[in-house]
Write a protein that holds these residues in place. Structure first.
Motif, PDB file in Angstrom:
ATOM      1  N   ARG A   1      35.564  -0.922  -0.679  1.00  9.61           N
ATOM      2  CA  ARG A   1      36.688   0.149  -0.331  1.00  9.61           C
ATOM      3  C   ARG A   1      36.585   1.317  -0.982  1.00  9.61           C
ATOM      4  O   ARG A   1      37.079   2.555  -0.373  1.00  9.61           O
ATOM      5  CB  ARG A   1      38.132  -0.865  -0.796  1.00  9.61           C
ATOM      6  N   LEU A   2      36.020   1.388  -2.222  1.00 14.33           N
ATOM      7  CA  LEU A   2      36.225   2.711  -3.005  1.00 14.33           C
ATOM      8  C   LEU A   2      35.208   3.710  -2.490  1.00 14.33           C
ATOM      9  O   LEU A   2      35.310   4.673  -2.060  1.00 14.33           O
ATOM     10  CB  LEU A   2      35.762   2.454  -4.516  1.00 14.33           C
ATOM     11  N   TYR A   3      33.893   3.064  -2.022  1.00 13.60           N
ATOM     12  CA  TYR A   3      32.942   4.014  -1.418  1.00 13.60           C
ATOM     13  C   TYR A   3      33.104   4.422   0.079  1.00 13.60           C
ATOM     14  O   TYR A   3      32.385   5.433   0.697  1.00 13.60           O
ATOM     15  CB  TYR A   3      31.511   3.376  -1.523  1.00 13.60           C
ATOM     16  N   ARG A   4      34.111   3.795   0.701  1.00 14.61           N
ATOM     17  CA  ARG A   4      34.552   4.097   1.974  1.00 14.61           C
ATOM     18  C   ARG A   4      35.443   4.931   2.148  1.00 14.61           C
ATOM     19  O   ARG A   4      35.805   5.622   3.095  1.00 14.61           O
ATOM     20  CB  ARG A   4      34.750   2.731   2.758  1.00 14.61           C
ATOM     21  N   SER A   5      36.033   5.291   0.824  1.00 13.08           N
ATOM     22  CA  SER A   5      37.164   6.384   0.770  1.00 13.08           C
ATOM     23  C   SER A   5      36.608   7.775  -0.024  1.00 13.08           C
ATOM     24  O   SER A   5      36.971   7.508  -1.000  1.00 13.08           O
ATOM     25  CB  SER A   5      38.441   5.755   0.454  1.00 13.08           C
ATOM     26  N   PRO A   6      36.037   8.452   0.565  1.00  7.68           N
ATOM     27  CA  PRO A   6      35.671   9.906  -0.189  1.00  7.68           C
ATOM     28  C   PRO A   6      36.986  10.517  -0.931  1.00  7.68           C
ATOM     29  O   PRO A   6      36.791  11.130  -1.957  1.00  7.68           O
ATOM     30  CB  PRO A   6      35.222  10.919   0.977  1.00  7.68           C
ATOM     31  N   GLU A   7      38.131  10.464  -0.355  1.00  7.13           N
ATOM     32  CA  GLU A   7      39.166  10.841  -1.034  1.00  7.13           C
ATOM     33  C   GLU A   7      39.569  10.433  -2.480  1.00  7.13           C
ATOM     34  O   GLU A   7      39.763  10.946  -3.451  1.00  7.13           O
ATOM     35  CB  GLU A   7      40.485  11.016   0.044  1.00  7.13           C
ATOM     36  N   THR A   8      39.472   9.105  -2.278  1.00  7.40           N
ATOM     37  CA  THR A   8      39.639   8.174  -3.698  1.00  7.40           C
ATOM     38  C   THR A   8      38.336   8.451  -4.603  1.00  7.40           C
ATOM     39  O   THR A   8      38.738   8.704  -5.748  1.00  7.40           O
ATOM     40  CB  THR A   8      39.547   6.739  -3.000  1.00  7.40           C
TER      41      THR A   8
ATOM     42  N   GLN B   1      39.803  11.637  -6.154  1.00  4.77           N
ATOM     43  CA  GLN B   1      40.599  11.417  -7.337  1.00  4.77           C
ATOM     44  C   GLN B   1      40.157  10.829  -8.500  1.00  4.77           C
ATOM     45  O   GLN B   1      40.541  11.107  -9.622  1.00  4.77           O
ATOM     46  CB  GLN B   1      41.734  10.700  -6.688  1.00  4.77           C
TER      47      GLN B   1
END
Length: 287
Positions: free
Chosen positions: A268-275, A278
C-alpha cells in the motif's frame, strides 16, 4: 510428469515413483551398506527444443547420516518387506530460472539456512513394498503403477519413491505425499517460430534474430529505469528500512500473520507516491 503454464513460468509436477523397475544385486547392496559416506543425489535435466547445445541440468545432493543412515542400513538389511520413511533436510530448490542462452547454467532461487523453508522443498525418501500375497504394505492407490509393472516379474516387490513431506500453503502449493514439484521461469529470446525461421530463412533471418535478441536484452536492462526513478530519488528512507526490517524479522521468526500484515502495508505504501513523499520528504537529493 505433468506441467502447467503460467504467464511467466512453467510448473512441473513429477510422479512419486517411476512405472518401470530394476533390481540391485547383493554385492552392490553390501557395498552400499559398508560405504563410509552415502549421499542421495537428485538431477533435473531440461531439454529446450531450440537449443543446439547440451541440455541444462540442476543437480543437488544431501548426505544420509545420523538417523537417516540408520534407516537406510535398516532397509538394506531387511528382506524388503514393510514401509520405511527417511526425512531429508531441504536441499532441492522450488524455483529455477533458466538463462536466455544454453551456455549458462540454470540459476536456482536459494537462500541461507534460516530461510530455506521459503525456497527449498521438504522431501521424504520412502520405501514401499508388496508382500507375496499381492496386498500392499504401506502403499496407496498412487502406488498401483509400480505394483502392476512388477507383479509378473517378482512375487515380492519393493521400491523407493520421493514425496513431499508436508503441505505447503505458499504459492508453491505442494501437497503432502505428492512427487517432486519445480517452478521453472525462463527469459525467452528465441521462440519456436523464430528458431524455425532462422533455420529456413538463411543469413538475413539469423541476423534479424540476433538484433531482436540484443534489443530484448537492452530493454530488460534499461526499460525499468523510469519505474525506479521514484524510488531512487527518495530522500530519507529510514522509516521504510525499518518497515522492511520488521518484515524480514517476522519471516525469520515464522510469524506469518505479522509478515502478511507488514507485506500488505509495504504494498500500500509503494502504491501511493503521495504517501512516500510525506514519509521521506519532498526535497530532491543534491550531491
Amino acid at each position: 510428469f505433468s506441467s502447467m503454464w503460467a504467464p511467466q513460468s512453467l510448473q512441473v509436477q513429477f510422479e512419486p515413483q517411476a512405472t518401470s523397475y530394476f533390481g540391485m544385486n547383493p554385492e552392490a547392496m553390501a557395498a552400499l551398506a559398508l560405504a563410509p559416506v552415502v549421499r542421495l543425489g537428485l538431477r533435473l535435466t531440461i531439454h529446450r527444443r531450440f537449443d543446439s547445445g547440451q541440455p541444462l541440468s540442476v543437480e543437488r545432493s544431501v548426505p544420509l547420516d545420523g538417523p537417516a543412515r540408520h534407516l537406510l542400513d535398516t532397509a538394506l538389511g531387511t528382506s524388503g518387506q514393510g514401509s520405511l520413511s527417511i526425512s531429508l533436510p531441504p536441499f532441492f530448490p522450488k524455483f529455477i530460472r533458466l538463462p536466455s542462452v544454453d551456455k549458462s547454467a540454470p540459476i536456482p532461487l536459494e537462500s541461507g539456512a534460516i530461510d530455506h523453508w521459503h525456497t527449498q522443498q521438504a522431501l521424504t525418501f520412502e520405501r514401499r513394498s508388496s508382500p507375496p500375497s499381492g496386498t500392499e504394505t504401506g502403499a496407496t492407490s498412487a502406488d498401483a503403477a509400480p505394483l502392476a509393472a512388477g507383479a509378473a516379474a517378482a512375487a515380492s516387490l519393493s521400491w523407493w519413491r520421493l514425496v513431499q513431506s508436508r503441505d505447503d500453503p505458499s504459492p508453491f502449493n505442494a501437497t503432502a505425499g505428492a512427487g517432486l514439484r519445480v517452478v521453472v521461469a525462463s527469459d525467452w529470446v528465441f521462440a519456436g517460430i523464430g528458431w524455425n525461421t532462422a533455420q529456413q530463412g538463411g543469413v538475413l533471418a539469423f541476423y534479424g534474430l540476433i538484433v531482436y535478441g540484443i534489443g530484448r536484452l537492452a530493454r530488460s536492462a534499461l526499460g525499468g529505469s523510469r519505474y525506479r526513478l521514484l524510488l531512487d530519488e527518495l530522500v530519507d528512507v529510514r522509516d521504510i528500512v525499518d518497515l522492511l526490517d520488521g518484515l524480514y524479522i517476522s519471516r525469520r521468526r515464522r510469524q506469518l500473520l505479522k509478515e502478511t500484515e507488514l507485506y500488505e502495508a509495504t504494498l500500500r505504501l509503494y502504491r501511493s507516491p503521495e504517501t512516500l513523499l510525506q514519509l521521506t520528504g519532498s526535497e530532491l537529493k543534491r550531491d
